[in-house]
Scaffold this active site. Structure first.
Site, PDB file in Angstrom:
ATOM      1  N   CYS A  78       0.735  -1.236  -0.007  1.00  0.00           N
ATOM      2  CA  CYS A  78      -0.103   0.079   0.135  1.00  0.00           C
ATOM      3  C   CYS A  78       0.844   1.321   0.006  1.00  0.00           C
ATOM      4  O   CYS A  78       0.102   2.429  -0.049  1.00  0.00           O
ATOM      5  CB  CYS A  78      -0.669   0.113   1.229  1.00  0.00           C
ATOM      6  N   ASN A 106      -9.991  -0.680  -1.142  1.00  0.00           N
ATOM      7  CA  ASN A 106      -8.590  -0.858  -0.903  1.00  0.00           C
ATOM      8  C   ASN A 106      -8.045  -1.359  -2.232  1.00  0.00           C
ATOM      9  O   ASN A 106      -7.922  -2.495  -2.211  1.00  0.00           O
ATOM     10  CB  ASN A 106      -8.109  -1.540   0.491  1.00  0.00           C
ATOM     11  N   HIS A 156      -3.950   6.783   2.177  1.00  0.00           N
ATOM     12  CA  HIS A 156      -4.073   5.469   1.558  1.00  0.00           C
ATOM     13  C   HIS A 156      -5.457   4.893   2.321  1.00  0.00           C
ATOM     14  O   HIS A 156      -5.896   5.284   3.347  1.00  0.00           O
ATOM     15  CB  HIS A 156      -3.032   4.374   2.110  1.00  0.00           C
TER      16      HIS A 156
HETATM   17  O1  UT7 Z   1      -4.071  -1.685   3.299  1.00  0.00           O
HETATM   18  C1  UT7 Z   1      -3.156  -2.414   3.853  1.00  0.00           C
HETATM   19  C2  UT7 Z   1      -3.378  -2.386   5.406  1.00  0.00           C
HETATM   20  N1  UT7 Z   1      -4.629  -2.860   5.736  1.00  0.00           N
HETATM   21  C3  UT7 Z   1      -5.194  -2.515   6.863  1.00  0.00           C
HETATM   22  O2  UT7 Z   1      -4.949  -1.228   7.153  1.00  0.00           O
HETATM   23  C4  UT7 Z   1      -6.492  -3.132   7.216  1.00  0.00           C
HETATM   24  C5  UT7 Z   1      -6.488  -3.100   8.831  1.00  0.00           C
HETATM   25  N2  UT7 Z   1      -7.566  -3.757   9.381  1.00  0.00           N
HETATM   26  C6  UT7 Z   1      -8.772  -3.536   9.308  1.00  0.00           C
HETATM   27  O3  UT7 Z   1      -9.256  -2.596   8.604  1.00  0.00           O
HETATM   28  C7  UT7 Z   1     -10.088  -4.059  10.233  1.00  0.00           C
HETATM   29  O4  UT7 Z   1      -8.998  -4.818  11.440  1.00  0.00           O
HETATM   30  C8  UT7 Z   1     -10.939  -5.083   9.459  1.00  0.00           C
HETATM   31  C9  UT7 Z   1     -11.721  -4.268   8.766  1.00  0.00           C
HETATM   32  C10 UT7 Z   1     -10.247  -6.134   8.767  1.00  0.00           C
HETATM   33  C11 UT7 Z   1     -11.433  -5.595  10.666  1.00  0.00           C
HETATM   34  O5  UT7 Z   1     -12.258  -4.705  11.267  1.00  0.00           O
HETATM   35  P1  UT7 Z   1     -12.221  -4.928  12.934  1.00  0.00           P
HETATM   36  O6  UT7 Z   1     -12.974  -3.730  13.523  1.00  0.00           O
HETATM   37  O7  UT7 Z   1     -10.704  -4.924  13.321  1.00  0.00           O
HETATM   38  O8  UT7 Z   1     -12.732  -6.390  13.401  1.00  0.00           O
HETATM   39  P2  UT7 Z   1     -12.435  -7.493  14.299  1.00  0.00           P
HETATM   40  O9  UT7 Z   1     -11.245  -8.274  13.584  1.00  0.00           O
HETATM   41  O10 UT7 Z   1     -11.818  -7.109  15.540  1.00  0.00           O
HETATM   42  O11 UT7 Z   1     -13.478  -8.258  14.429  1.00  0.00           O
HETATM   43  C12 UT7 Z   1     -14.676  -7.735  15.437  1.00  0.00           C
HETATM   44  C13 UT7 Z   1     -15.824  -8.832  15.147  1.00  0.00           C
HETATM   45  C14 UT7 Z   1     -15.468 -10.404  15.521  1.00  0.00           C
HETATM   46  O12 UT7 Z   1     -16.594 -10.991  15.875  1.00  0.00           O
HETATM   47  P3  UT7 Z   1     -16.440 -11.368  17.390  1.00  0.00           P
HETATM   48  O13 UT7 Z   1     -15.490 -12.089  17.748  1.00  0.00           O
HETATM   49  O14 UT7 Z   1     -16.389  -9.896  17.920  1.00  0.00           O
HETATM   50  O15 UT7 Z   1     -17.617 -11.963  17.776  1.00  0.00           O
HETATM   51  C15 UT7 Z   1     -15.293 -10.704  13.883  1.00  0.00           C
HETATM   52  O16 UT7 Z   1     -15.453 -12.097  13.712  1.00  0.00           O
HETATM   53  O17 UT7 Z   1     -16.560  -8.674  13.927  1.00  0.00           O
HETATM   54  C16 UT7 Z   1     -16.277 -10.037  13.172  1.00  0.00           C
HETATM   55  N3  UT7 Z   1     -16.062  -9.730  11.854  1.00  0.00           N
HETATM   56  C17 UT7 Z   1     -16.974  -9.583  10.801  1.00  0.00           C
HETATM   57  N4  UT7 Z   1     -18.369  -9.559  11.008  1.00  0.00           N
HETATM   58  C18 UT7 Z   1     -19.235  -9.160   9.908  1.00  0.00           C
HETATM   59  C19 UT7 Z   1     -14.936  -9.712  11.174  1.00  0.00           C
HETATM   60  N5  UT7 Z   1     -14.940  -9.581   9.962  1.00  0.00           N
HETATM   61  C20 UT7 Z   1     -16.266  -9.315   9.711  1.00  0.00           C
HETATM   62  C21 UT7 Z   1     -17.116  -9.244   8.467  1.00  0.00           C
HETATM   63  N6  UT7 Z   1     -18.480  -9.102   8.506  1.00  0.00           N
HETATM   64  N7  UT7 Z   1     -16.563  -8.977   7.261  1.00  0.00           N
END
Ligand code: UT7
Length: 330
Positions: free
Chosen positions: A115, A285, A255
């Protein structure tokens, strides 16, 4: 003699027509529009057809510049493509792009910094221009993320999309162009966001494919934390080093990985929302393409002399911020 700066003098873009929206994803993985929108800010992404590679988009983004600027492609000295999804291993996508756009007097190479690829490329291209060695450089950020995304993994498939953006860099002696940069990397966290197989460490085998190790994997939560702290820190540093307050900055062009990361960065910089350019809701992204795609979409807003801060964070980890004075009115 006046110092030569590297200025952006034209922008181009290409986006595939096919749209993959949140409702489509709801049918593929266990997710929903509300979660994706609130957690990432993304509504839809573009997907390139199977059977064509990143060069297809890169060529078209570069050709937009050639057409709009009425540029003779034989005048181009160098073509750089920032990408993590080259058409093929071993050959630089940039070499093919240069040939296809008619840049017969140029050389071309790729930059792999995920990125941050576009910013690393901007740094590289600027150094060539500032030294006086080259006068016309096409820098393209392009990625076909759909070729490395596992559409059963809701952690990654909701985020990424395909696209390409391009800029032309030329010398400027009036002070417009790249002013400063603060670029960093830290490879000790490379396992948090990576494709495990297909490289020299773990070549592709039947097993690696079955285990889905040829797809991109990320520890989203951890990457998120690093992205917020490093992108904010880099942006803060570049402002301090150049004695810029939030009032001096006309636009933050960051980004587009997650709207919450961009919001956190702009908050730390004290930049108001109207100065933060965003198109993440439309394209998701697109990795190396996000920053040049923003430049293309918002070109009409940018005025000669505007102070722009670019910021990025990505796999590697790679990150940084750059300060540029915009060189023209649209
Ligand atoms: O460009 C290169 C660099 N990449 C980035 O900068 C990406 C950085 N990361 C992110 O943008 C975020 O971490 C994500 C969008 C990937 C995930 O968001 P988050 O707020 O960090 O979610 P999380 O992984 O902490 O998950 C929270 C909850 C979990 O459920 P429980 O364990 O709390 O019950 C996940 O299983 O959300 C759940 N979850 C989803 N639910 C619905 C994770 N992905 C999804 C989804 N839809 N797609």
């Amino acid at each position: 003699m006046k110092k030569i700066k590297a200025s952006i003098t034209a922008v181009g873009s290409f986006l595939p027509e096919k749209i993959l929206n949140n409702a489509d994803l709801e049918k593929i993985v266990d997710t929903n529009d509300d979660w994706i929108t609130t957690r990432t800010g993304i509504k839809e992404r573009r997907i390139l057809d199977k059977g064509i590679g990143t060069s297809y988009m890169a060529i078209r983004a570069a050709n937009t510049i050639i057409k709009n600027k009425k540029l003779d492609p034989t005048q181009i000295d160098l073509v750089i493509v920032a990408t993590i999804t080259p058409d093929m291993h071993a050959t630089a996508t940039a070499a093919y792009v240069a040939s296809e756009i008619g840049a017969s007097n140029a050389f071309g190479f790729d930059i792999s910094a995920a990125c941050s690829g576009f910013l690393y490329g901007l740094s590289t291209a600027s150094a060539f221009i500032e030294s006086g060695r080259y006068k016309k450089i096409i820098l393209i950020g392009a990625d076909k993320m759909s070729s490395i995304v596992d559409y059963t993994d809701r952690n990654t498939c909701i985020i990424f999309g395909d696209g390409a953006g391009a800029v032309l860099l030329e010398p400027n002696i009036e002070g417009y162009g790249v002013q400063d940069e603060y670029l960093r990397s830290n490879g000790s966290n490379r396992d948090l966001l990576r494709i495990e197989a297909g490289g020299s460490q773990t070549p592709t085998t039947k097993d690696t494919v079955e285990e889905k190790k040829h797809f991109i994997y990320q520890d989203g939560k951890n990457v998120f934390k690093h992205a917020v702290s490093n992108m904010s820190e880099a942006s803060d540093q570049i402002m301090k080093r150049n004695n810029l307050t939030h009032l001096d900055v006309n636009y933050l062009i960051a980004h587009q990985a997650n709207k919450r990361i961009i919001d956190a960065t702009s908050k730390r910089m004290g930049i108001k929302d109207e100065k933060v350019l965003m198109n993440i809701h439309r394209y998701g992204n697109t990795t190396a393409a996000t920053i040049p795609l923003l430049l293309f979409d918002f070109e009409s807003k940018l005025k000669k002399g505007d102070n722009i801060i670019f910021a990025s964070f990505g796999a590697g980890f790679t990150w940084g911020a750059m300060y540029l004075k915009w060189a023209y009115n649209h």
